[in-house]
Design a protein around this motif. Structure first.
Motif, PDB file in Angstrom:
ATOM      1  N   GLU A 122      -3.149  -0.131   6.643  1.00 41.75           N
ATOM      2  CA  GLU A 122      -2.923  -1.490   6.160  1.00 41.75           C
ATOM      3  C   GLU A 122      -3.362  -2.485   7.224  1.00 41.75           C
ATOM      4  O   GLU A 122      -2.793  -2.538   8.312  1.00 41.75           O
ATOM      5  CB  GLU A 122      -1.441  -1.701   5.823  1.00 41.75           C
ATOM      6  CG  GLU A 122      -1.093  -3.109   5.385  1.00 41.75           C
ATOM      7  CD  GLU A 122      -1.924  -3.599   4.219  1.00 41.75           C
ATOM      8  OE1 GLU A 122      -2.639  -4.624   4.397  1.00 41.75           O
ATOM      9  OE2 GLU A 122      -1.883  -2.983   3.142  1.00 41.75           O
ATOM     10  N   LEU A 126       0.784  -8.740   5.315  1.00 44.62           N
ATOM     11  CA  LEU A 126       1.420  -8.645   4.001  1.00 44.62           C
ATOM     12  C   LEU A 126       0.646  -7.643   3.158  1.00 44.62           C
ATOM     13  O   LEU A 126      -0.464  -7.931   2.715  1.00 44.62           O
ATOM     14  CB  LEU A 126       1.418 -10.021   3.326  1.00 44.62           C
ATOM     15  CG  LEU A 126       2.250 -10.183   2.068  1.00 44.62           C
ATOM     16  CD1 LEU A 126       3.728  -9.965   2.380  1.00 44.62           C
ATOM     17  CD2 LEU A 126       2.039 -11.564   1.470  1.00 44.62           C
ATOM     18  N   PRO A 127       1.183  -6.447   2.936  1.00 37.78           N
ATOM     19  CA  PRO A 127       0.451  -5.392   2.237  1.00 37.78           C
ATOM     20  C   PRO A 127       0.143  -5.733   0.785  1.00 37.78           C
ATOM     21  O   PRO A 127       0.869  -6.487   0.127  1.00 37.78           O
ATOM     22  CB  PRO A 127       1.403  -4.185   2.304  1.00 37.78           C
ATOM     23  CG  PRO A 127       2.332  -4.494   3.429  1.00 37.78           C
ATOM     24  CD  PRO A 127       2.481  -5.990   3.423  1.00 37.78           C
ATOM     25  N   LYS A 132       1.309  -0.470  -1.169  1.00 41.11           N
ATOM     26  CA  LYS A 132       2.742  -0.358  -1.438  1.00 41.11           C
ATOM     27  C   LYS A 132       3.018   0.829  -2.370  1.00 41.11           C
ATOM     28  O   LYS A 132       3.971   1.590  -2.167  1.00 41.11           O
ATOM     29  CB  LYS A 132       3.266  -1.653  -2.072  1.00 41.11           C
ATOM     30  CG  LYS A 132       3.440  -2.803  -1.090  1.00 41.11           C
ATOM     31  CD  LYS A 132       4.019  -4.014  -1.804  1.00 41.11           C
ATOM     32  CE  LYS A 132       4.211  -5.180  -0.861  1.00 41.11           C
ATOM     33  NZ  LYS A 132       4.740  -6.381  -1.566  1.00 41.11           N
ATOM     34  N   SER A 135       2.362   4.223  -0.489  1.00 41.48           N
ATOM     35  CA  SER A 135       3.260   4.546   0.630  1.00 41.48           C
ATOM     36  C   SER A 135       4.332   5.559   0.241  1.00 41.48           C
ATOM     37  O   SER A 135       4.887   6.256   1.101  1.00 41.48           O
ATOM     38  CB  SER A 135       3.913   3.278   1.168  1.00 41.48           C
ATOM     39  OG  SER A 135       4.775   2.690   0.214  1.00 41.48           O
ATOM     40  N   GLU A 147       4.686  -7.318  11.483  1.00 47.39           N
ATOM     41  CA  GLU A 147       5.251  -7.879  10.256  1.00 47.39           C
ATOM     42  C   GLU A 147       5.074  -6.957   9.045  1.00 47.39           C
ATOM     43  O   GLU A 147       5.806  -7.080   8.058  1.00 47.39           O
ATOM     44  CB  GLU A 147       4.609  -9.239   9.955  1.00 47.39           C
ATOM     45  CG  GLU A 147       4.990 -10.329  10.921  1.00 47.39           C
ATOM     46  CD  GLU A 147       4.224 -10.298  12.247  1.00 47.39           C
ATOM     47  OE1 GLU A 147       4.461 -11.177  13.072  1.00 47.39           O
ATOM     48  OE2 GLU A 147       3.389  -9.384  12.451  1.00 47.39           O
ATOM     49  N   ALA A 148       4.104  -6.054   9.107  1.00 45.88           N
ATOM     50  CA  ALA A 148       3.841  -5.159   7.971  1.00 45.88           C
ATOM     51  C   ALA A 148       4.840  -4.013   7.885  1.00 45.88           C
ATOM     52  O   ALA A 148       5.037  -3.427   6.811  1.00 45.88           O
ATOM     53  CB  ALA A 148       2.428  -4.590   8.067  1.00 45.88           C
ATOM     54  N   HIS A 151       7.586  -3.479   5.084  1.00 39.17           N
ATOM     55  CA  HIS A 151       7.187  -3.248   3.695  1.00 39.17           C
ATOM     56  C   HIS A 151       6.988  -1.767   3.371  1.00 39.17           C
ATOM     57  O   HIS A 151       6.670  -1.426   2.230  1.00 39.17           O
ATOM     58  CB  HIS A 151       5.900  -4.015   3.389  1.00 39.17           C
ATOM     59  CG  HIS A 151       6.034  -5.493   3.546  1.00 39.17           C
ATOM     60  ND1 HIS A 151       6.521  -6.313   2.552  1.00 39.17           N
ATOM     61  CD2 HIS A 151       5.759  -6.311   4.596  1.00 39.17           C
ATOM     62  CE1 HIS A 151       6.531  -7.566   2.969  1.00 39.17           C
ATOM     63  NE2 HIS A 151       6.060  -7.598   4.206  1.00 39.17           N
ATOM     64  N   PHE A 152       7.177  -0.894   4.363  1.00 42.97           N
ATOM     65  CA  PHE A 152       6.907   0.534   4.170  1.00 42.97           C
ATOM     66  C   PHE A 152       8.092   1.378   4.641  1.00 42.97           C
ATOM     67  O   PHE A 152       8.917   0.905   5.441  1.00 42.97           O
ATOM     68  CB  PHE A 152       5.657   0.938   4.948  1.00 42.97           C
ATOM     69  CG  PHE A 152       4.393   0.254   4.501  1.00 42.97           C
ATOM     70  CD1 PHE A 152       3.872   0.477   3.224  1.00 42.97           C
ATOM     71  CD2 PHE A 152       3.719  -0.608   5.354  1.00 42.97           C
ATOM     72  CE1 PHE A 152       2.709  -0.147   2.817  1.00 42.97           C
ATOM     73  CE2 PHE A 152       2.549  -1.236   4.951  1.00 42.97           C
ATOM     74  CZ  PHE A 152       2.049  -1.007   3.678  1.00 42.97           C
ATOM     75  N   HIS A 294      -1.943 -14.145   2.022  1.00 48.11           N
ATOM     76  CA  HIS A 294      -1.734 -13.226   3.147  1.00 48.11           C
ATOM     77  C   HIS A 294      -2.417 -13.678   4.434  1.00 48.11           C
ATOM     78  O   HIS A 294      -1.992 -13.301   5.530  1.00 48.11           O
ATOM     79  CB  HIS A 294      -2.182 -11.806   2.784  1.00 48.11           C
ATOM     80  CG  HIS A 294      -3.656 -11.630   2.620  1.00 48.11           C
ATOM     81  ND1 HIS A 294      -4.275 -11.557   1.391  1.00 48.11           N
ATOM     82  CD2 HIS A 294      -4.665 -11.492   3.535  1.00 48.11           C
ATOM     83  CE1 HIS A 294      -5.568 -11.394   1.553  1.00 48.11           C
ATOM     84  NE2 HIS A 294      -5.836 -11.359   2.842  1.00 48.11           N
TER      85      HIS A 294
END
Length: 364
Positions: A122, A126-127, A132, A135, A147-148, A151-152, A294
């Motif tokens: 990624e 922001l993915p 998403k 993952s 920051e990513a 999200h995972f 993003h």
């Protein structure tokens, strides 16, 4: 070792994949590759020109609102999974990696269902929807921004950076400066709105162009090929200061970046990887026309650490931009501090890190 790679749509997904492949080739000359992309994206021409075996599937992205097209996308996805399984069974990879874009969905999903070790990369803070979704199925998720991570699944995340940074960092600084007619001993600002240019940035530069006269720095201004003639028509009316050099496009941009003191431009993931790998201060003007805004999130990952100034396009004009440029270029201490902060965020060994991830999950 055999590696299957998928990534497409834009250069931001393709060039990191190629940078990874090049790094693996250096470390393991016997490695074999298969690239799975689409016929419609940029990847087919770029990848085949690099001499890498290429297979294609048909896939489109999901609409973010209810649409009959989404039903068609589901059917394309299922066919893409079927085709990908066939390619992967024939190639027998030790690992599969997706570097972004819709095409990664069916390819990486198919690999996971076949029991092949998988990873995704990624590039953004922001993915996107595809990563998403994937993952949940992959062994590892490689990210470029802190920051990513949120999200995972935390147990899968590995910070690697962007492999494109490794290629830029390896180039000798200053090679491209003389070829562009720039003075070697003068500090240089690069203003660049992306490969196609940016209308809002061009308008701001034209507005402040006369004010560059007499500055203690020079400007390399890249308009984008589609805007060049219109920009030059305006420049011919007002005149161009001797310390401003205007180009439609630069093909050897990584070499030029090595001799730049400040860059003004968009906040795409690949650009930020290059900027931080070289420790460049920047004024970032995120494109407001990208998915989920993003680029602004990307830019804040630098500005929040003192490595960049964030300037929103809605606030952009010639006076504002000139004030920001002068505020950095005319204060050596600030230039140094921003450079140090930028370099701290950079990962020039990103390609090696990502290769290590693949080795860690590989069958071999």
């Amino acid at each position: 070792m055999k590696i299957a790679v998928s990534g497409g749509g834009t250069g931001g997904h393709i060039y990191p994949a190629l940078a990874l492949i090049n790094e693996i080739k250096k470390q393991n000359p016997e490695a074999e590759f298969l690239y799975i992309g689409t016929e419609a994206g940029l990847e087919k021409n770029i990848v085949t020109r690099s001499g890498i075996p290429f297979k294609s599937i048909e896939i489109t992205g999901f609409r973010r609102k209810l649409s009959f097209e989404n039903a068609k996308t589901v059917m394309r996805f299922l066919k893409g999974v079927k085709d990908s399984k066939r390619y992967l069974k024939d190639f027998k990879p030790d690992a599969v990696i997706g570097t972004g874009g819709y095409v990664c969905g069916p390819v990486v999903y198919a690999a996971s269902k076949l029991g092949i070790p998988t990873a995704i990369h990624e590039q953004n803070s922001l993915p996107g929807l595809t990563n998403k979704f994937l993952s949940r199925y992959v062994n590892k998720v490689a990210v470029c921004f802190e920051e990513a991570k949120a999200h995972f699944p935390s147990q899968k995340v590995v910070m690697t950076g962007n492999p494109r940074a490794s290629e830029v960092a390896a180039l000798a600084a200053g090679k491209g400066k003389a070829a562009l007619g720039l003075s070697p001993g003068i500090k240089t600002v690069l203003i660049f709105g992306g490969s196609r240019g940016a209308k809002a940035i061009n308008e701001a530069v034209l507005d402040m162009l006369p004010a560059f006269k007499g500055k203690n720095y020079q400007v390399l201004y890249v308009t984008g090929e589609v805007h060049y003639e219109a920009v030059m028509a305006e420049v011919n009316k007002t005149g161009n200061p001797d310390n401003v050099h205007i180009k439609p496009f630069i093909h050897n941009m990584p070499e030029v970046l090595g001799s730049i003191d400040l860059i003004v431009g968009r906040a795409g993931a690949t650009s930020l990887a290059e900027i931080t790998a070289l420790g460049l201060p920047s004024i970032l003007i995120p494109s407001p026309y990208v998915t989920a805004n993003h680029q602004e999130v990307n830019a804040r990952s630098l500005s929040d650490h003192g490595a960049a100034v964030l300037l929103l396009e809605k606030e952009l004009n010639g006076n504002v931009l000139l004030k920001e440029i002068d505020g950095i270029m005319e204060e050596q201490g600030r230039l140094f501090e921003m450079s140090a902060a930028s370099k701290k965020l950079g990962m020039p060994d990103a390609a090696t890190r990502l290769y290590d991830v693949l080795q860690s999950i590989s069958k071999k």
